[in-house]
Scaffold this motif. Structure first.
Motif, PDB file in Angstrom:
ATOM      1  N   UNK A 117       0.832  -1.208   0.000  1.00 40.94           N
ATOM      2  CA  UNK A 117       0.000   0.000   0.000  1.00 40.94           C
ATOM      3  C   UNK A 117       0.867   1.259   0.000  1.00 40.94           C
ATOM      4  N   UNK A 118       1.970   1.222   0.770  1.00 39.74           N
ATOM      5  CA  UNK A 118       2.874   2.369   0.800  1.00 39.74           C
ATOM      6  C   UNK A 118       3.504   2.612  -0.576  1.00 39.74           C
ATOM      7  N   UNK A 119       3.937   1.525  -1.246  1.00 48.81           N
ATOM      8  CA  UNK A 119       4.522   1.656  -2.572  1.00 48.81           C
ATOM      9  C   UNK A 119       3.499   2.168  -3.575  1.00 48.81           C
ATOM     10  N   UNK A 120       2.247   1.702  -3.437  1.00 50.63           N
ATOM     11  CA  UNK A 120       1.193   2.186  -4.337  1.00 50.63           C
ATOM     12  C   UNK A 120       0.951   3.679  -4.129  1.00 50.63           C
ATOM     13  N   UNK A 121       0.995   4.126  -2.860  1.00 53.38           N
ATOM     14  CA  UNK A 121       0.819   5.555  -2.580  1.00 53.38           C
ATOM     15  C   UNK A 121       1.970   6.374  -3.164  1.00 53.38           C
ATOM     16  N   UNK A 122       3.198   5.863  -3.006  1.00 52.23           N
ATOM     17  CA  UNK A 122       4.366   6.570  -3.555  1.00 52.23           C
ATOM     18  C   UNK A 122       4.301   6.641  -5.083  1.00 52.23           C
ATOM     19  N   UNK A 123       3.884   5.540  -5.713  1.00 53.97           N
ATOM     20  CA  UNK A 123       3.753   5.554  -7.177  1.00 53.97           C
ATOM     21  C   UNK A 123       2.699   6.556  -7.628  1.00 53.97           C
ATOM     22  N   UNK A 124       1.597   6.606  -6.877  1.00 53.40           N
ATOM     23  CA  UNK A 124       0.547   7.561  -7.225  1.00 53.40           C
ATOM     24  C   UNK A 124       1.050   9.004  -7.091  1.00 53.40           C
ATOM     25  N   UNK A 125       1.793   9.279  -5.996  1.00 54.69           N
ATOM     26  CA  UNK A 125       2.340  10.624  -5.815  1.00 54.69           C
ATOM     27  C   UNK A 125       3.351  10.955  -6.898  1.00 54.69           C
ATOM     28  N   UNK A 129       3.251  14.062  -9.553  1.00 53.38           N
ATOM     29  CA  UNK A 129       4.333  15.031  -9.744  1.00 53.38           C
ATOM     30  C   UNK A 129       4.802  15.044 -11.199  1.00 53.38           C
ATOM     31  N   UNK A 130       4.873  13.851 -11.804  1.00 57.19           N
ATOM     32  CA  UNK A 130       5.321  13.768 -13.190  1.00 57.19           C
ATOM     33  C   UNK A 130       4.338  14.477 -14.120  1.00 57.19           C
ATOM     34  N   UNK A 131       3.043  14.257 -13.893  1.00 55.61           N
ATOM     35  CA  UNK A 131       2.037  14.953 -14.717  1.00 55.61           C
ATOM     36  C   UNK A 131       2.139  16.468 -14.533  1.00 55.61           C
ATOM     37  N   UNK A 132       2.397  16.905 -13.293  1.00 54.39           N
ATOM     38  CA  UNK A 132       2.525  18.335 -13.030  1.00 54.39           C
ATOM     39  C   UNK A 132       3.727  18.913 -13.758  1.00 54.39           C
ATOM     40  N   UNK A 133       4.864  18.186 -13.717  1.00 56.31           N
ATOM     41  CA  UNK A 133       6.075  18.667 -14.398  1.00 56.31           C
ATOM     42  C   UNK A 133       5.867  18.694 -15.910  1.00 56.31           C
ATOM     43  N   UNK A 134       5.229  17.644 -16.447  1.00 54.94           N
ATOM     44  CA  UNK A 134       4.972  17.610 -17.887  1.00 54.94           C
ATOM     45  C   UNK A 134       4.052  18.764 -18.295  1.00 54.94           C
ATOM     46  N   UNK A 135       3.047  19.045 -17.462  1.00 53.62           N
ATOM     47  CA  UNK A 135       2.140  20.158 -17.760  1.00 53.62           C
ATOM     48  C   UNK A 135       2.890  21.489 -17.732  1.00 53.62           C
ATOM     49  N   UNK A 136       3.794  21.635 -16.749  1.00 51.64           N
ATOM     50  CA  UNK A 136       4.580  22.869 -16.658  1.00 51.64           C
ATOM     51  C   UNK A 136       5.518  23.009 -17.851  1.00 51.64           C
TER      52      UNK A 136
END
Length: 265
Positions: A117-125, A129-136
């Motif tokens: 569950x922790x790894x799934x949360x980290x992957x989601x975060x 972040x990756x989508x935010x950087x790509x959008x920027x």
């Protein structure tokens, strides 16, 4: 005739397509009975017996013969009531059991599940972040493209203004521009003699260096365009964006939206 008679010969029942002979049917029947007998006489493993016993026990409700159920009845419990201090808030069904099939220690499966569950949360975060950087990055790219397009439009408008200024100055008999960059470089006429050529070149170089020091390269087209369009409006009542020459200042103020391209949009 012999071939035709063979084709028309009667066919026996055992040779009809799609039908099975008695011997084959009997053999299939015996094989099916043998398989059924093997399934009935099969010795079940210990795990299979435990599983069947457990599932049958969990599907049955407790009867009045159960000792725990008798104790509950003595304390006022009735079927359908919740267990607890307040009967309307207690649980109605027993807590479900969770079988441990592996040979690992107690708590290892829970820790592994928490880690997943922790790894799934980290992957989601990380994906967020990756989508935010790509959008920027995409926004920065579009911004740079707009700036380049604006810069090219300014350069094009500046060249057009220089050519118009050269034509209007020529109609007025002006042989040299008010500033060197008011005319296209190819249209500038030099009236100096051959003896004064070197001196004139030095003066032009000094003037050019002075202009470069005063105006940065990035802002030069915008500043030059603003100065040149203002000169055309003041001197010839000509608007680059309207593309016409007005009769006088009053006519320009009434019919021209302004001195910039944004005012004409």
């Amino acid at each position: 005739m012999q071939q035709i008679s063979l084709w028309l010969a009667p066919v026996s029942k055992s040779d009809r397509p799609g039908l099975v002979s008695r011997n084959h049917a009997r053999r299939f029947e015996l094989e099916a009975k043998s398989e059924e007998a093997q399934l009935k006489n099969k010795i079940k493993s210990k795990k299979e017996i435990e599983k069947e016993t457990r599932e049958s026990g969990l599907t049955k409700a407790l009867t009045s013969e159960n000792k725990g159920f008798k104790l509950l009845q003595q304390m006022g419990y009735k079927p359908g009531m919740g267990i607890g201090k307040q009967s309307n808030e207690g649980i109605l069904e027993p807590i479900q059991i969770q079988l441990k099939s592996g040979r690992s220690g107690l708590g290892k499966e829970t820790a592994a599940k928490e880690r997943q569950e922790e790894m799934a949360t980290l992957r989601s975060q990380w994906k967020g972040k990756r989508r935010k950087i790509e959008h920027q990055l995409h926004g920065d790219f579009l911004k740079r493209q707009r700036e380049k397009q604006t810069y090219r439009e300014m350069e094009s408008n500046l060249r057009e203004s220089q050519l118009i200024c050269y034509q209007l100055d020529g109609e007025m008999g002006i042989e040299s521009p008010e500033q060197l960059w008011f005319w296209p470089q190819a249209c500038i006429k030099s009236n100096v003699d051959e003896e004064e050529q070197d001196e004139a070149d030095e003066e032009d170089t000094a003037a050019t260096c002075q202009l470069d020091e005063e105006a940065p390269d990035d802002d030069e087209p915008e500043q030059k365009l603003e100065v040149l369009t203002e000169y055309l409006r003041r001197q010839y009542k000509y608007c680059l964006w309207c593309g016409i020459t007005f009769q006088d200042t009053s006519d320009m103020e009434q019919n021209c939206p302004g001195n910039t391209a944004a005012d004409h949009r």
